[in-house]
Design a protein around this motif. Structure first.
Motif, PDB file in Angstrom:
ATOM      1  N   ASP A   1      21.723  14.651  46.082  1.00  0.00           N
ATOM      2  CA  ASP A   1      22.105  15.998  46.259  1.00  0.00           C
ATOM      3  C   ASP A   1      23.066  16.197  45.040  1.00  0.00           C
ATOM      4  O   ASP A   1      24.050  15.785  45.084  1.00  0.00           O
ATOM      5  N   GLU A   2      22.256  16.640  43.924  1.00  0.00           N
ATOM      6  CA  GLU A   2      23.140  16.685  42.689  1.00  0.00           C
ATOM      7  C   GLU A   2      24.507  17.660  42.965  1.00  0.00           C
ATOM      8  O   GLU A   2      24.181  18.718  43.365  1.00  0.00           O
ATOM      9  N   TYR A   3      25.567  17.160  42.335  1.00  0.00           N
ATOM     10  CA  TYR A   3      26.651  17.830  42.381  1.00  0.00           C
ATOM     11  C   TYR A   3      27.209  18.091  43.787  1.00  0.00           C
ATOM     12  O   TYR A   3      27.989  19.103  43.868  1.00  0.00           O
ATOM     13  N   CYS A   4      26.501  17.477  45.032  1.00  0.00           N
ATOM     14  CA  CYS A   4      26.898  17.884  46.332  1.00  0.00           C
ATOM     15  C   CYS A   4      26.675  19.314  46.372  1.00  0.00           C
ATOM     16  O   CYS A   4      27.415  20.068  47.316  1.00  0.00           O
TER      17      CYS A   4
ATOM     18  N   ALA B   1      24.162  13.423  50.367  1.00  0.00           N
ATOM     19  CA  ALA B   1      25.294  13.565  49.524  1.00  0.00           C
ATOM     20  C   ALA B   1      25.689  12.333  49.025  1.00  0.00           C
ATOM     21  O   ALA B   1      26.001  12.047  47.853  1.00  0.00           O
ATOM     22  N   LEU B   2      26.193  11.502  49.873  1.00  0.00           N
ATOM     23  CA  LEU B   2      26.779  10.096  49.833  1.00  0.00           C
ATOM     24  C   LEU B   2      25.676   9.349  49.020  1.00  0.00           C
ATOM     25  O   LEU B   2      26.262   8.394  48.324  1.00  0.00           O
ATOM     26  N   LEU B   3      24.249   9.384  49.269  1.00  0.00           N
ATOM     27  CA  LEU B   3      23.446   8.433  48.716  1.00  0.00           C
ATOM     28  C   LEU B   3      22.947   9.051  47.423  1.00  0.00           C
ATOM     29  O   LEU B   3      21.490   8.605  46.918  1.00  0.00           O
ATOM     30  N   ASN B   4      23.512  10.065  46.755  1.00  0.00           N
ATOM     31  CA  ASN B   4      23.142  10.450  45.616  1.00  0.00           C
ATOM     32  C   ASN B   4      21.895  11.055  45.440  1.00  0.00           C
ATOM     33  O   ASN B   4      20.905  10.969  44.432  1.00  0.00           O
TER      34      ASN B   4
ATOM     35  N   ILE C   1      21.510   8.519  59.176  1.00  0.00           N
ATOM     36  CA  ILE C   1      21.981   8.216  57.611  1.00  0.00           C
ATOM     37  C   ILE C   1      21.579   7.006  57.067  1.00  0.00           C
ATOM     38  O   ILE C   1      21.068   6.758  56.047  1.00  0.00           O
ATOM     39  N   LEU C   2      21.454   5.887  58.113  1.00  0.00           N
ATOM     40  CA  LEU C   2      20.836   4.597  57.873  1.00  0.00           C
ATOM     41  C   LEU C   2      19.360   4.981  57.379  1.00  0.00           C
ATOM     42  O   LEU C   2      19.031   4.104  56.387  1.00  0.00           O
TER      43      LEU C   2
ATOM     44  N   THR D   1      25.228  15.295  54.881  1.00  0.00           N
ATOM     45  CA  THR D   1      26.260  14.400  54.297  1.00  0.00           C
ATOM     46  C   THR D   1      25.490  12.944  53.803  1.00  0.00           C
ATOM     47  O   THR D   1      26.069  12.450  52.858  1.00  0.00           O
ATOM     48  N   GLY D   2      24.607  12.652  54.469  1.00  0.00           N
ATOM     49  CA  GLY D   2      23.765  11.261  54.020  1.00  0.00           C
ATOM     50  C   GLY D   2      23.317  11.296  52.730  1.00  0.00           C
ATOM     51  O   GLY D   2      23.366  10.637  51.626  1.00  0.00           O
TER      52      GLY D   2
ATOM     53  N   TYR E   1      25.124  20.171  50.015  1.00  0.00           N
ATOM     54  CA  TYR E   1      26.073  19.743  51.049  1.00  0.00           C
ATOM     55  C   TYR E   1      27.091  21.205  51.077  1.00  0.00           C
ATOM     56  O   TYR E   1      27.199  21.723  52.029  1.00  0.00           O
ATOM     57  N   ILE E   2      27.567  21.650  49.647  1.00  0.00           N
ATOM     58  CA  ILE E   2      28.489  22.726  49.938  1.00  0.00           C
ATOM     59  C   ILE E   2      28.036  23.946  50.304  1.00  0.00           C
ATOM     60  O   ILE E   2      28.460  24.686  51.032  1.00  0.00           O
TER      61      ILE E   2
ATOM     62  N   GLU F   1      19.215   5.964  53.891  1.00  0.00           N
ATOM     63  CA  GLU F   1      19.519   5.031  52.885  1.00  0.00           C
ATOM     64  C   GLU F   1      18.185   3.965  52.809  1.00  0.00           C
ATOM     65  O   GLU F   1      17.750   3.709  51.645  1.00  0.00           O
TER      66      GLU F   1
END
Lengths: 263, 263
Positions: free
Chosen positions: B248-251, B243-246, B215-216, B240-241, B254-255, B219
Motif C-alpha cells: 500500500d504505497e505511502y499507506c 500497509a504493514l506488508l508494503n 493478516i498471516l 492494515t495487513g 489505509y488512510i 503475508e
C-alpha cells in the motif's frame, strides 16, 4: 512470547509524577496490574534526570519488589544507575539496553563482564539507526562479538532491531520483520525483542496497526516485546498469533486466557 | 487483496427466507451494502435445493444486477444452474467452484471449455480434503492440468487450499499458510483464495482469530478471500495487513479507508 511490561516508565506522565511525589502505592499498583495481566518482566525506567536517575531507579526497584517477584528489566542508559540497580534486585534482572555507540558501550563494558542475566542490545551505532536489514545484521554481529568477549553467551542476548514508523517509510514494517528473520537465522540461540508501538506512529487507528504487527512479528520469530500488558486487544493478538502459528498446544493457552478474561 | 462478498448465500437464514418469499428488495439491499463496503465480487449462492437452485440463482442474478455492476461470483455445485447463470450475467462472472472429484469435474468440463472468466478450484478430490500441504499441491497440479487442457489459462485460476479449523488440529493454520506459499511458488501466475472463517470454528472469540489469520494469509501471498465485507474489523485487518506488508504505497489506501470510515 515473553512480555516485558512497559508501564513503569518516567516518560509517562502519571509515573513521572508518582516518582516526583514518591507515591509508592501508585507504583506498586502499576506493578500489580501488569503482573495480573501476565507480564513476564517489569520494565523500570526512572527517567532522564541524570542526577536523580540512580536514586529514583533504586526507589522503583524497592517499591516494585514489595509486591511482586516477577523479574525486573532495568531500563537505563546510565551505567552508574544500572550498577546500583543490579545490586538491589532480588532476582537477576534483564538489562535494557546497550547499543553499538562506541562511547556508551565502553562505559557499560565493566558492568557486563561475566554478567549472568539477559541483556537487550539495540541495532544502532554512532551513525544512528541503520537504513537496511544488512546494516542491522552487521551491528548485531559487532554487538554479539563484544558481548561474547565479556563472557556473555548468545542465549543471554536479546537483539532489538528497532521498529521504525510505517508513516515515514512504507517498507519499515517488512524491513523489521526481515531483520528478525535474518538475525534468528544467523544466530539461532540469540533472542529478539522490540518496542512495538513505534510502527504505527503518525497513522490513524494505531492500536489496530500494533495488533496486526505483533502477529507478523511472531510469525517472523520475535521472542519478546516491550508493551503495555493492560492493552487487552494487543495481548489478545499475542495469544491468537501463537495459536494460529502452532505455538500453543491444543490452543490451551488461548482457551485459558479466554476463560480468565485476558482476551 | 480482492474481496468476494459472501453475504448473499441461501444457507444464511435471512437470505434463504428472502429467496423463498422472493423479496427482491432485501437481496438488492444486501448487494448494495457490500458494494458500499468495497467488495470486488458478489458471491451468489442460491442454496442446495437442486430442483429450485437454477431458478433461484437466476432470480438472484437478476435482482443484484438491478442495483450494481460489480461482477458476480456464481457459487454452485450444479453445472446446469451455472450454465444458465453464465448466460444471464451482464459481466463475465467468477465460477465458484470446481474441485478434483472425478464425477463432479466431468460434469463441469463442457461448461469450462475456453471459458474466459475466473474459476475457483478447491484442493479436494474423491478422498476428501487432504491432510498435508504436499497432497494439496498434488491436487492443484491435477486441477491446473485439467483446466489448461480446456483452454483455461493459469491467470484465470484461483486455487482455494481449504482452511480447516484450528480447534481440530493446531497445525491447520500453518498448513494452510504453507499451502498458499507453495502453490504461489510453484505456479506464479495462479491466484489463491479461501473461505476464511473456518479457521476459528469451535474456538471462542472467533472474530479475533479471523482478523489475525487474514493478516498471516496476506503475508503468505493470499490474493483474495470470500468474507463478509460488512465485518468492519476484518476489513480493517486487510487494510492494515497490506500497509504493514508494503502492499500500500505511502499507506494511502489505509488512510483513505480510515477517512471513509471503512476501518
Amino acid at each position: 512470547m515473553l512480555i516485558i511490561g512497559e508501564r513503569i516508565n518516567a516518560t509517562r506522565k502519571p509515573i513521572g509524577l508518582a516518582i516526583e511525589k514518591k507515591d509508592g502505592d501508585f507504583i506498586q499498583r502499576e506493578a500489580e496490574k501488569q503482573v495480573a495481566a501476565g507480564t513476564n518482566y517489569l520494565d523500570l525506567n526512572a527517567g532522564l534526570h541524570s542526577e536523580k536517575e540512580k536514586d529514583d531507579l533504586l526507589w522503583l526497584i524497592e517499591n516494585v519488589q514489595k509486591v511482586t517477584e516477577v523479574p525486573l528489566c532495568l531500563d537505563s542508559a546510565n551505567p552508574m544507575a544500572l550498577q546500583e540497580g543490579l545490586k538491589n534486585c532480588k532476582k537477576r534482572p534483564m538489562i535494557n539496553s546497550i547499543n553499538g555507540e562506541e562511547k556508551k558501550i565502553e562505559a557499560f563494558l565493566s558492568l557486563l563482564e561475566n554478567y549472568q542475566g539477559e541483556i537487550i542490545a539495540l541495532t544502532m551505532d554512532d551513525k544512528g539507526i541503520p537504513e537496511t536489514v544488512e546494516q542491522r545484521l552487521r551491528i548485531t554481529e559487532k554487538l554479539v562479538k563484544i558481548l561474547n568477549e565479556k563472557g556473555i553467551k548468545n542465549e543471554q542476548i536479546y537483539i532489538d532491531p528497532l521498529v521504525q514508523p510505517l508513516s515515514v517509510n512504507q517498507k519499515f514494517g517488512l524491513q523489521f520483520l526481515e531483520a528478525v528473520k535474518q538475525i534468528k537465522a544467523t544466530f539461532p540461540k540469540i533472542k529478539t525483542t522490540c518496542g512495538l508501538s513505534n510502527i504505527s506512529f503518525g497513522l490513524p487507528q494505531r492500536k489496530a496497526i500494533n495488533q496486526a504487527f505483533i502477529i507478523l512479528a511472531i510469525e517472523a520469530g520475535l521472542d519478546s516485546a516491550i508493551l503495555d500488558p493492560l492493552d487487552k486487544e494487543l495481548i489478545s493478538s499475542v495469544y491468537t498469533g501463537e495459536a494460529l502459528l502452532n505455538q500453543d498446544e491444543y490452543c490451551l493457552k488461548y482457551i485459558k486466557a479466554f476463560r480468565e478474561g485476558k482476551i
